[in-house]
Design a protein around this motif. Structure first.
Motif, short mmCIF file in Angstrom:
data_model
loop_
_atom_site.label_atom_id
_atom_site.label_comp_id
_atom_site.label_asym_id
_atom_site.label_seq_id
_atom_site.Cartn_x
_atom_site.Cartn_y
_atom_site.Cartn_z
N ILE A 56 0.86 -1.18 0.00
CA ILE A 56 0.00 0.00 0.00
C ILE A 56 0.90 1.23 0.00
N LEU A 57 0.75 2.08 -1.00
CA LEU A 57 1.46 3.36 -1.06
C LEU A 57 0.43 4.47 -0.93
N LEU A 58 0.68 5.40 -0.01
CA LEU A 58 -0.29 6.46 0.26
C LEU A 58 0.44 7.79 0.35
N GLU A 59 -0.10 8.79 -0.32
CA GLU A 59 0.35 10.17 -0.16
C GLU A 59 -0.89 11.02 0.13
N THR A 60 -0.81 11.86 1.13
CA THR A 60 -1.94 12.75 1.41
C THR A 60 -1.44 14.04 2.04
N PHE A 61 -2.18 15.09 1.77
CA PHE A 61 -1.85 16.39 2.35
C PHE A 61 -2.36 16.47 3.78
N ILE A 62 -3.57 15.94 4.02
CA ILE A 62 -4.18 16.03 5.34
C ILE A 62 -4.59 14.64 5.81
N LEU A 63 -4.25 14.34 7.05
CA LEU A 63 -4.74 13.18 7.78
C LEU A 63 -5.07 13.66 9.18
#
Length: 420
Positions: A56-63
């Motif tokens: 699983i590869l994840l990029e996010t600005f907000i978490l």
């Protein structure tokens, strides 16, 4: 127990520049599904993650640490514990309020957490305002990918209330997933290999696909190195070829002159051009900036709607009956000149029509339309001021690069060991 969180600054080329300076061509044979708001997006993403077998590869600005963030954390932990490789790349500004305990749980389970440009507050004020990792990408098992503008936070769900965001993303299955997987790996600093060794950089393709087939997808992105203008150029090129219609729905609209000129020129030659802007923005300055440009566009026939039901967070557009784009990039100085962004271009008639119907419903039922003939309000002066502001902002990467928080570096950061 120390929590190891990597600090990664990917707006500068790494030691192996070939792994980052990437161009992607059009890929055919893809299945593309429009996902509107968190109600459609989160179940699809979480289902794919729960079924993950390898990666699983994840990029996010907000978490955020809310019901969406906690569910994501539990899913990632469970995946890592069953042997799935999990890499979560988070932005230091957008995710700057995450607690040590939240990060510790991820790290102890084996999730590789990377924080882009983290910075502690100075006198209670954040210092890492610029060059944000603004992308929102998820790739699972190199088999399914998600990209758009939706963060992992409960304010993308309708039950959040009047401040719930209106937003869009897509799910992609098919050959284009390999490009999104390759890109996400490269940007996370991981080794990117194929069966034949390092993937060769393809020749830079034309921004417009000439094939008549559907299911075409191309990944584009912007950084502060070799791809500063790729997303902006894609918009300009598509609008220059528009024949019948163009619809742009964008949360933060304050583009430069070249893009404004193409919007205006399209309307002048008879293209039905509609802009859907924020009527109830979460940032008041965004509304004020966009309205500086209204008179310039209205006088040439551009139709401008302001979405008034709740904050608009979308970053989507369509041209004619087969070209569309969905991604993380707004049309403002932050996205076009500072942030790390990613969009997909899509040539697919069914998807284009689905997006068009969604945006038409928005414009017809939940927007107010700006009158075609408004009383002139020094539009030329306001437009000139707007251009000056925009082009000053375009040079901001050079200025912000002098700040300590933005010197390129890749090193581990040890978070405090105490409980929170």
């Amino acid at each position: 127990m120390n929590v190891a969180v990597e600090h990664i600054a990917t707006d500068q080329p790494p030691d192996d520049a070939k792994a980052r300076d990437l161009d992607y061509d059009w890929q055919s044979g893809n299945q593309i599904e429009l996902l509107e708001n968190g109600e459609a997006y989160f179940p699809k993403v979480f289902e794919a993650m729960r079924a993950a077998q390898r990666e699983i590869l994840l990029e996010t600005f907000i978490l955020f640490e809310d019901k969406v963030g906690f569910e994501l954390k539990d899913i990632l932990i469970e995946a890592a514990q069953r042997g799935v490789k999990v890499v979560a790349s988070l932005d230091g500004f957008g995710c700057g309020e995450l607690s040590v305990s939240f990060l510790r749980e991820l790290a102890e389970a084996g999730v590789a957490v990377q924080m882009f440009d983290p910075a502690s507050k100075t006198l209670g004020i954040r210092t890492n305002w610029f060059r944000r990792l603004h992308r929102k990408i998820v790739v699972v098992d190199a088999a399914v990918a998600f990209i758009g503008g939706i963060n992992f936070s409960a304010d993308h769900l309708g039950d959040f209330g009047p401040e719930a965001k209106q937003d869009y993303a897509v799910q992609i299955v098919g050959p284009a997933v390999a490009d999104l997987h390759h890109f996400a790996l490269a940007q996370s600093g991981r080794q990117v290999r194929t069966r034949r060794g390092w993937r060769r950089r393809p020749q830079r393709p034309a921004p417009w696909a000439t094939s008549e087939e559907d299911g075409l997808v191309r990944l584009i992105y912007r950084d502060n190195v070799q791809h500063r203008d790729d997303i902006e150029e894609a918009y300009i090129h598509a609008l220059s070829k528009a024949r019948t219609r163009a619809v742009i729905a964008n949360a933060y609209f304050f583009p430069g002159y070249r893009l404004l000129r193409e919007i205006r020129n399209a309307a002048r030659r008879g293209v039905h051009v509609q802009l859907i802007m924020q009527g109830q923005p979460d940032v008041l300055l965004a509304k004020l900036a966009a309205r500086m440009l209204y008179d310039y566009l209205l006088k040439d026939g551009v139709v401008i709607h302001e979405y008034c039901q709740r904050p608009l967070h979308g970053k989507v557009a369509l041209v004619d009956d087969d070209w569309s784009t969905v991604g993380s990039s707004n049309l403002d100085p932050l996205s076009l000149a500072l942030n790390l962004e990613a969009n997909v271009l899509i040539r697919d008639r069914a998807f284009n029509q689905q997006l068009y119907e969604s945006l038409e419903t928005l414009a017809r039922n939940h927007c107010q339309t700006m009158p075609e003939k408004r009383k002139p309000r020094l539009w030329l002066w306001r437009l000139t001021v707007g251009f000056l502001v925009f082009h000053v902002m375009r040079h901001f990467p050079v200025l912000t690069g002098w700040l300590p928080a933005h010197k390129p570096r890749l090193k581990p950061i040890e978070s405090p060991a105490h409980d929170v």
